[in-house]
Enzyme design. Structure first.
Site, short mmCIF file in Angstrom:
data_model
loop_
_atom_site.label_atom_id
_atom_site.label_comp_id
_atom_site.label_asym_id
_atom_site.label_seq_id
_atom_site.Cartn_x
_atom_site.Cartn_y
_atom_site.Cartn_z
N CYS A 65 -9.56 -42.83 22.13
CA CYS A 65 -8.94 -44.15 21.89
C CYS A 65 -8.91 -45.28 22.54
O CYS A 65 -8.33 -44.83 23.69
CB CYS A 65 -7.85 -43.87 20.79
SG CYS A 65 -7.77 -42.92 19.25
N GLU A 67 -6.14 -47.16 22.85
CA GLU A 67 -4.71 -46.89 23.24
C GLU A 67 -4.70 -46.16 24.47
O GLU A 67 -3.84 -46.36 25.51
CB GLU A 67 -3.75 -46.59 22.09
CG GLU A 67 -3.67 -47.54 21.00
CD GLU A 67 -4.70 -47.13 20.15
OE1 GLU A 67 -5.97 -47.06 20.19
OE2 GLU A 67 -4.16 -47.42 18.88
N1 THU Z 1 -9.50 -45.24 17.35
C1 THU Z 1 -8.75 -46.38 18.38
O1 THU Z 1 -9.32 -46.43 19.43
N2 THU Z 1 -7.47 -46.49 18.04
C2 THU Z 1 -6.90 -46.68 16.97
O2 THU Z 1 -5.95 -47.19 16.78
C3 THU Z 1 -7.72 -45.88 15.72
C4 THU Z 1 -8.84 -45.19 15.76
C5 THU Z 1 -10.94 -45.11 17.50
C6 THU Z 1 -11.02 -43.87 17.29
C7 THU Z 1 -12.61 -43.91 17.07
O3 THU Z 1 -13.48 -44.03 18.22
C8 THU Z 1 -12.77 -44.94 16.03
O4 THU Z 1 -11.75 -45.73 16.45
C9 THU Z 1 -12.76 -44.43 14.65
O5 THU Z 1 -11.76 -43.65 14.50
#
Ligand code: THU
Length: 145
Positions: A65, A67
């Site tokens: 992710c 974050e």
């Molecule tokens: N994702 C993030 O990077 N941060 C979030 O707060 C929610 C989800 C990403 C993970 C994945 O690559 C995509 O969003 C869909 O879930």
């Protein structure tokens, strides 16, 4: 947006810098599978901002992710306390950090002190404390004795 901005316990220019850093990071997102592009920016205890985007993988669970990426940059940049995090994603549903990222943020903040802000290209859409998003959390103090 301005009402929402003034309800955040951070100077307006800092929120604006966080939003810009997160939106810029989002441009680097590698999300060919979900097509859900995310950018994040963490404010550390020195007032520095560290950004990250989500990076997906053909072996789906191996992606990570925005974050998490931003926290990695904070650690490498010498920051150890997260004061605020901005997360940006498109769509009608307001983005919010996933459970795993909430726990990773917990490692570097007291839950009541960390401001979590959600935004998109239109501006800030919501904000919480980490305590609101991850109540009764397990953290470093549990391992002290
Ligand atoms: N994702 C993030 O990077 N941060 C979030 O707060 C929610 C989800 C990403 C993970 C994945 O690559 C995509 O969003 C869909 O879930």
């Amino acid at each position: 947006m301005s009402d929402l901005l003034s309800s955040i316990a951070l100077p307006r220019d800092v929120v604006e810098r966080l939003l810009k850093a997160a939106l810029d990071a989002r441009q680097h997102s590698h999300a060919p599978y979900s097509k859900y592009h995310v950018g994040a920016a963490v404010l550390d205890e020195h007032g520095r901002i560290h950004a990250g985007c989500n990076i997906e993988n053909a072996a789906y669970p191996q992606g990570w992710c925005a974050e998490t990426n931003a926290l990695g940059h904070m650690i490498m940049g010498g920051g150890r306390i997260a004061r605020a995090v901005m997360v940006t994603g498109a769509g009608s549903e307001i983005i919010t950090p996933c459970g795993g990222c909430r726990q990773k943020l917990r490692e570097f903040a007291q839950p009541q002190d960390l401001i979590v802000i959600a935004g998109d290209a239109s501006g800030v859409r919501a904000h919480w404390t980490l305590e609101q998003l991850l109540p009764a959390s397990f953290g470093p103090d549990h391992l002290k004795n």
